[in-house]
Structures are given as C-alpha cells and as structure tokens.
Scaffold this active site. Sequence first.
Site, PDB file in Angstrom:
ATOM      1  N   HIS A   1       4.358  30.845  -6.958  1.00 26.89           N
ATOM      2  CA  HIS A   1       5.703  30.404  -6.585  1.00 26.89           C
ATOM      3  C   HIS A   1       6.651  31.598  -6.545  1.00 26.89           C
ATOM      4  O   HIS A   1       6.357  32.681  -7.092  1.00 26.89           O
ATOM      5  CB  HIS A   1       6.233  29.351  -7.578  1.00 26.89           C
ATOM      6  CG  HIS A   1       6.320  29.827  -8.983  1.00 26.89           C
ATOM      7  ND1 HIS A   1       7.364  30.605  -9.460  1.00 26.89           N
ATOM      8  CD2 HIS A   1       5.487  29.638 -10.051  1.00 26.89           C
ATOM      9  CE1 HIS A   1       7.187  30.855 -10.728  1.00 26.89           C
ATOM     10  NE2 HIS A   1       6.041  30.288 -11.130  1.00 26.89           N
TER      11      HIS A   1
ATOM     12  N   CYS B   1       1.603  31.410 -14.429  1.00 30.67           N
ATOM     13  CA  CYS B   1       1.713  31.342 -12.966  1.00 30.67           C
ATOM     14  C   CYS B   1       1.758  32.744 -12.358  1.00 30.67           C
ATOM     15  O   CYS B   1       1.912  33.755 -13.045  1.00 30.67           O
ATOM     16  CB  CYS B   1       2.982  30.586 -12.571  1.00 30.67           C
ATOM     17  SG  CYS B   1       2.852  28.806 -12.819  1.00 30.67           S
TER      18      CYS B   1
END
Length: 466
Positions: free
Chosen positions: A420, A441
């Site tokens: 992201h 992430c």
Amino acid sequence: MENDAETEKEKKNKNNKVIVGSIICTLLVIYLGMATYFRTHFYFGTEINCVNVSAKTIKEAAKQMTSQMESYKLSLKEKSGKTEQITSTEINLKLSSNDEFKRLKDKQGSFNWIFGALDSKNSKLKANIIYSNKLLQEKINNLSCLDSKNIIEPKNPSFKYSSTGYVVLNEVNGNKIDKDVLYKNIVNALSTGTTTLNLDSTNCYLKPKYTVKSKKTSEIKNILNKYVSSKIIYTFGDKKEVIDGSKINKWLNVDDNYEVVFDNSILTKYMRKLFSNYETIGKTRNFVTTSGNTISIGGGDYGWDINSSEDIQKLIDDIKNGRTVTREPIYLQTAASHSSDDIGNTYVEIDMVNQHLWFYKKGSLVTQGDVVTGNMSLNTSTPAGVYRLKYKERNATLKGEGYASPVNFWMPFNGGIGIHDASWRSSFGGNIYLTSGSHGCVNAPYYLAQTLYNNIDAGTPVVCYY
C-alpha cells in the site's frame, strides 16, 4: 347201474365236504391259536424306533430296546470322509418308559394279526426317549467338525482381473456347519433310532449364497468390466496422467453383500499422491531474481492446489459410467503455468534486503521502486515466500493494535499483510526497515502503489525474499 353211480357221487361229495370242513377247522384252530399267541406278543412287522420287535412280548421288547439303547451309536458322516460318533452313554440316552409298548399292544389287539403288518398305524411306534441336553450340547461343541481350526468358510465366487477383463473364480463350498441345523438333525436321529447321519445330504453345511451360475454373479462381472473399461486422462499443461483398468481394478472390491464397492482408502491415497506431484503451494522453487541470481524460495500460498475430495468423487462417477474422458483436475487454486516455474512472467518481486520492488507483466517491467518492509527490530518483518494477491481495494483504512491508517491503494497478499501507499513516509529504501519498518506490510511511494494498483490483478504472484 345208475343207482350205483349216484351213490358213488354222493359219497365223493360227502368226502369233499369232510375235507373242506377239516381244513376250515384246522385254519380256525391255527387262527385262534395265533390270536391267543398275539394277545401277549407283538404282530409280525412291528417296529419300535426302527427296531424290529416282531413276535416279542412287551417285556421282551422292552429288554431288547433297553439293550439297543445301551449300545446305540449315532455315526456322523462328514464331507471330508471322516466319521464321528455320539454314543448313548455319552448323553445318558434311554427310553422314557415302557408304557407306550403296552398301549401299542393294546391297540393291536390279538385277532387282527393276519393284517397287522399292513397296518402301519398300529405296527410302527416312535417311542419317546430322554437324554441329557447339556451333555448332548457339550458333545456337539467338542466335535472336530466344529473346531475353528478345521473350518473352511464358504465363499461366494470371486473375481480376478486380467488384461482382457475379469474372470470368475469358482465359489468355495467350505465345510462350515450350521450348528442349529446339525442339532435338529441329531435330535431327530436320536428320536427315530437312526444310526447314521450324513451331514451333507441333511443340509448341515452352510453354502455360499451365490455360485458361478447365479444371475447376480454375471451382473457383478458386467459391472466390474464396465468400470475397468473407463479411461480418464488428466492433463497438467503438456503432461498427462492416465487412469485406466490397470489402476482402477486395484480400487474395486466385492463386499460381503456381493456388491461392487470402491476401496476409498486405497483410491484416495493413490490420487492424493498423484495430485501432490502437481500441487505447488508452499513448495520450494528456483527463482531468477532481477539481479540475475537464482534463489530457492519456499513457503507462501501461491501455486496449484487441487480439490482432491471433489475430484475423486467426479472420478468415481466417471468410472461408474464407464466413461473415456480427457480433463483437468478440479482446482481450488490455479497458477500461471504447469512448468517448473509456475510463477510465470507476470509477478511482483520484492527484494527485502535491498528494499526494492519490481512489477513485471507478461515479461515486461511495468514499474519499480524502493519500499519499506516490516520492522526487523520489532519482529514484524515481512515473511518470505511466494503469495498470491487476494484482491485490491481503493481508499481503505488499515487497522491494528494502536493504529488506524487510511491508504489510497490496498493490495493484500498474506492475510493482513499487503502492499500500500504510505503518505506518512518521506523516504523509502535503505535500512529504514531495520528499526523503523512497518507492522509487516510493504510501504510504497504513492506513484509506485498507484501504478501497481492500476495494472495488477487478483491472483498475481508476489515473491518476497531476503
């Protein structure tokens, strides 16, 4: 002259009458004499429990029957040719009483002795006997023919597979005895005085339910041959696996109910092993990195995954219908290729040592850039492995313990771990991940996340390595 002839004729007739009268008197004397004799003796042809007691008194018949009982032996002739015996002394066999003899003699009377042998109702007696049922049961239980070591079970016809189909093998009659039938036959033999009991002819042996001539046997053979005539060709890219009669026959049985059944245990074990050769999830692969190095990488959830349970049911259905089909297995998950490099030429590559991401589509580089992966010092490092992109989402809020971060582009590939944009970061790459990395992430610059989002599809492999 005429008078002399008449006198002679009358004399002759008179003599004839005298002779006839004498004969009648003689026969009458004999008849009455025999009647007197048979008043206390049994008629000719009289039998008690198949023992001839003709012309014997009640006392004599009782003595004879007692002697007969004491020496009585019942021979059991078995299928093997062996003979076993049950003796009267072993089971305390004896007559119930002698009263039945007197009643039989009273029924016979004395004057019907001429036709007595023809009157079976009053010349044949089945006298009641008594014995120890406990001793009889013990004797039967100890018979060699009932010893489990000597018993051959009866079996229905069996079926043998050959390259030309199934052949029927003869049933096995065996020598197992129906104990209840044997007991009834022995009791009947004891009550009638029978001295020999053929166990085979009196149906004491259990028999197979079916024979080679049974209609059911023919039906079973036809079903088996139909099943092994099936041919299922599995395709795995340019590779094939053939399931035909040579394999199918090993999965077929005829059960105790004489029905064709699949041995699901053997079938499932074989098919799962076969499928495992083509399933690649979590398996170690060789991967050529952008830098040109060949690395070995395992783990992750990307790869071929076959729905074994569902496919096996489909396979059984194909076999039961005798089909010849070519098909792929039923997949839970697919990959890009069946070659040793199942990743294909569309993938995301993340070098977590050098903190860099590349995205290739159909072999061409679409975008690349520095990233920040999981924080090593806090043990939230991004796991290595080959994963598949689960989905992509715009304007998501990522939530975790103590944080809620809105992002523009969200692309998860490993549970809550995904790629992201990270607007809160001003720099990417280098050694940031060692002490200030993410919760796991892959943080990307806006441009990189946007380009990736606009070009990637769910299911695309994501390769993460150190």
